[in-house]
Design a protein around this motif. Structure first.
Motif, mmCIF file in Angstrom:
data_model
loop_
_atom_site.group_PDB
_atom_site.id
_atom_site.type_symbol
_atom_site.label_atom_id
_atom_site.label_comp_id
_atom_site.label_asym_id
_atom_site.label_seq_id
_atom_site.Cartn_x
_atom_site.Cartn_y
_atom_site.Cartn_z
ATOM 1 N N VAL A 270 0.310 -1.326 0.025
ATOM 2 C CA VAL A 270 -0.561 0.001 -0.062
ATOM 3 C C VAL A 270 0.934 1.547 -0.054
ATOM 4 N N SER A 271 2.248 1.206 0.994
ATOM 5 C CA SER A 271 3.267 2.303 1.110
ATOM 6 C C SER A 271 3.340 2.621 -0.552
ATOM 7 N N VAL A 272 3.547 1.453 -1.286
ATOM 8 C CA VAL A 272 4.457 1.945 -2.603
ATOM 9 C C VAL A 272 3.262 2.741 -3.378
ATOM 10 N N ASN A 273 2.380 2.234 -3.044
ATOM 11 C CA ASN A 273 1.629 2.228 -4.311
ATOM 12 C C ASN A 273 1.400 4.110 -3.981
ATOM 13 N N MET A 274 1.141 3.941 -3.041
ATOM 14 C CA MET A 274 0.317 5.374 -2.445
ATOM 15 C C MET A 274 1.462 7.109 -3.035
ATOM 16 N N LEU A 275 3.143 6.203 -2.754
ATOM 17 C CA LEU A 275 4.292 7.163 -2.892
ATOM 18 C C LEU A 275 4.276 7.508 -4.463
ATOM 19 N N LEU A 276 3.616 6.961 -4.640
ATOM 20 C CA LEU A 276 3.945 6.212 -6.728
ATOM 21 C C LEU A 276 2.631 7.354 -7.115
ATOM 22 N N THR A 277 1.277 7.233 -6.184
ATOM 23 C CA THR A 277 0.355 7.727 -6.911
ATOM 24 C C THR A 277 0.419 9.530 -6.244
ATOM 25 N N PHE A 278 1.534 9.819 -5.198
ATOM 26 C CA PHE A 278 1.611 11.145 -5.167
ATOM 27 C C PHE A 278 2.193 11.821 -5.998
ATOM 28 N N PHE A 279 3.564 10.765 -6.910
ATOM 29 C CA PHE A 279 4.354 11.496 -7.433
ATOM 30 C C PHE A 279 3.542 11.836 -9.055
ATOM 31 N N ILE A 280 3.503 9.843 -9.079
ATOM 32 C CA ILE A 280 2.855 10.773 -10.994
ATOM 33 C C ILE A 280 1.435 11.809 -11.021
ATOM 34 N N GLY A 281 0.436 11.920 -9.582
ATOM 35 C CA GLY A 281 -0.535 12.938 -9.596
ATOM 36 C C GLY A 281 0.145 14.428 -9.522
ATOM 37 N N GLN A 282 1.743 14.525 -8.650
ATOM 38 C CA GLN A 282 1.770 16.258 -9.270
ATOM 39 C C GLN A 282 2.304 16.328 -10.803
ATOM 40 N N LEU A 283 3.230 15.108 -10.333
ATOM 41 C CA LEU A 283 4.325 15.368 -12.022
ATOM 42 C C LEU A 283 3.135 15.455 -13.226
ATOM 43 N N PHE A 284 2.278 14.676 -13.568
ATOM 44 C CA PHE A 284 2.019 14.313 -14.689
ATOM 45 C C PHE A 284 1.255 15.799 -15.938
ATOM 46 N N LEU A 285 0.680 16.327 -15.411
ATOM 47 C CA LEU A 285 0.918 17.746 -16.261
ATOM 48 C C LEU A 285 1.944 18.019 -16.899
ATOM 49 N N SER A 286 3.000 18.621 -15.698
ATOM 50 C CA SER A 286 4.362 18.855 -16.164
ATOM 51 C C SER A 286 4.650 18.173 -17.788
ATOM 52 N N MET A 287 4.592 16.910 -16.824
ATOM 53 C CA MET A 287 4.727 15.783 -18.319
ATOM 54 C C MET A 287 4.819 15.730 -19.316
ATOM 55 N N LEU A 288 2.839 16.061 -19.084
ATOM 56 C CA LEU A 288 2.601 16.339 -20.597
ATOM 57 C C LEU A 288 2.894 17.248 -20.898
ATOM 58 N N CYS A 289 3.278 18.644 -20.935
ATOM 59 C CA CYS A 289 3.802 19.898 -20.948
ATOM 60 C C CYS A 289 4.671 19.471 -21.563
ATOM 61 N N HIS A 290 5.644 19.501 -20.945
ATOM 62 C CA HIS A 290 7.558 19.156 -21.416
ATOM 63 C C HIS A 290 8.438 17.725 -22.572
ATOM 64 N N MET A 291 6.855 16.711 -21.971
ATOM 65 C CA MET A 291 7.356 15.139 -23.037
ATOM 66 C C MET A 291 6.170 15.342 -24.048
ATOM 67 N N LYS A 292 4.438 15.575 -23.986
ATOM 68 C CA LYS A 292 4.230 15.800 -25.194
ATOM 69 C C LYS A 292 3.311 13.979 -25.253
ATOM 70 N N PHE A 293 3.560 13.870 -26.868
ATOM 71 C CA PHE A 293 3.077 12.335 -27.097
ATOM 72 C C PHE A 293 4.243 11.354 -26.322
ATOM 73 N N GLY A 294 5.704 11.689 -26.360
ATOM 74 C CA GLY A 294 6.655 10.331 -25.394
ATOM 75 C C GLY A 294 6.090 10.897 -24.611
ATOM 76 N N LEU A 295 5.298 11.075 -23.491
ATOM 77 C CA LEU A 295 4.780 10.581 -22.040
ATOM 78 C C LEU A 295 4.398 9.552 -22.456
ATOM 79 N N PHE A 296 3.736 8.799 -23.804
ATOM 80 C CA PHE A 296 3.101 7.613 -23.962
ATOM 81 C C PHE A 296 3.469 6.711 -24.015
ATOM 82 N N PHE A 297 5.185 6.868 -24.192
ATOM 83 C CA PHE A 297 6.012 6.032 -24.567
ATOM 84 C C PHE A 297 6.804 5.525 -24.063
ATOM 85 N N PHE A 298 6.405 6.852 -22.827
ATOM 86 C CA PHE A 298 7.235 6.660 -21.183
ATOM 87 C C PHE A 298 6.942 5.648 -20.926
ATOM 88 N N PHE A 299 5.600 5.768 -20.751
ATOM 89 C CA PHE A 299 5.096 4.865 -19.758
ATOM 90 C C PHE A 299 4.705 3.485 -20.220
#
Length: 360
Positions: A270-299
């Motif tokens: 649960v801790s690893v899950n929630m920790l990663l959920t927090f980081f993805i939630g915080q970083l996604f919008l910035s990652m989408l702005c910078h990586m654009k289509f590359g974000l989907f290749f990243f995942f």
């Protein structure tokens, strides 16, 4: 509480509740967005009190598990509870397994210290890596930011909310598929199939966004047909997650840990899950702005890695009683060397190693 033969289906009821909750939330957001005056978001937020009240009331009627009652020393009460939840009077063999496991657990007082021992290395690694990879599938991109994502890709306000409703509905239906199939086809098959499906759809989505928006992110969808194809691909991705990594990310860590390390294993999961959920939630919008289509290749890259990980390092656990799970680890090509022989041989099944070698 779950019997081994339907443990997977019952456990996925947890994920089913989550997907229904996401779907209902999407519907509420779509409905409240139509309210004139701009106060609909307040209603949307306030309605979260409804499930909170339901959970609080439900907790009053929730029975203790036989394991929990045993751990507190009430043997007869634990046996009666097992009879009640199984609907049978003849539970002696299963109850003896629980008693033996409980006695073994009582001898070991430090679950956090125990899980660091070499004999529990498989459980430690799986309880860390599965929630880690689960969040790096990119699913939170869809569940947290579906309306934002769809709007960014050229959908209108109303269309972006409705698209989130559609992908939420797919999520629910695909989770039902998982409940029906998990104890028939097994955990590993669903993990691998879902991983391949998510990888292909993410690459396709990334290519479509690259084609329409380019490297600079400037452009637009050319019309309804392309937008429909994009929504379809995202729904294919959501379905792949919902019948594999979504529910199994909770099921597998919960069923592989013996009683003496179960609390530590679940806490790590649960801790690893929630920790990663927090980081993805915080970083996604910035990652989408910078990586654009590359974000989907990243995942998609992480999906490829974790699918290979499951193929090589996860044994099949369907229909294996939790108390006998060590047999599956002992028969595994890599983890077998960590499991001592005395951890496998049980009094009910004297040839567990041979048996699970055939199963796996």
């Amino acid at each position: 509480m779950a019997p081994a033969k339907i443990r997977g289906a019952l456990n996925i009821g947890f994920q089913m509740a989550i997907t229904i909750g996401i779907f209902v939330a999407n519907l509420i957001n779509y409905g409240t967005a139509q309210i004139k005056g701009g106060w609909g978001w307040r209603l949307s937020l306030a309605l979260a009190a409804v499930p909170a009240i339901m959970m609080s009331v439900g907790a009053l009627f929730l029975p203790d598990t036989p394991n929990s009652i045993l751990e507190r020393g009430n043997t007869e009460k634990a046996k009666q509870m097992l009879k009640k939840i199984r609907g049978l009077d003849d539970v002696d063999e299963e109850f003896q397994d629980l008693v033996d496991a409980c006695e073994a657990a009582k001898k070991v007082q430090h679950p956090w210290k125990n899980i660091m021992q070499p004999r529990y290395r498989p459980q430690l690694v799986i309880c860390m890596f599965i929630p880690f990879f689960q969040q790096l599938t990119g699913i939170n991109v869809i569940t947290f930011y579906a309306p934002v994502l769809y709007k960014t890709l050229g959908f209108g306000d109303s269309a972006s909310l409705m698209s989130a409703v559609i992908s939420g509905a797919v999520n629910v239906v695909a989770t039902i598929v998982s409940i029906v199939t998990v104890d028939r086809f097994g955990r590993k098959f669903l993990f691998l199939e879902g991983g391949i499906q998510m990888f292909i759809s993410q690459i396709a989505v990334g290519l479509m966004i690259w084609k329409n928006f380019g490297v600079n992110g400037e452009g637009s969808m050319s019309g309804g047909k392309e937008a429909d194809i994009l929504l379809f691909l995202i729904c294919v991705y959501v379905a792949g997650f919902a019948w594999s990594w979504g529910p199994l990310g909770w099921l597998v860590p919960s069923e592989i840990c013996p009683l003496e390390i179960r609390s530590a294993g679940q806490a790590i999961n649960v801790s690893v899950n929630m920790l990663l959920t927090f980081f993805i939630g915080q970083l996604f919008l910035s990652m989408l702005c910078h990586m654009k289509f590359g974000l989907f290749f990243f995942f998609a890259g992480f999906v490829a890695v974790m699918t290979v990980f499951i193929h090589f390092f996860l044994p099949e656990t369907k229909n294996v009683p939790i108390e006998e799970m060590n047999g599956a680890w002992k028969a595994h090509w890599f983890w077998g060397k960590f499991i001592p022989d005395d951890a496998v041989i049980g009094h009910h099944h004297p040839s567990n190693v041979e048996l699970y070698g055939k199963v796996v």
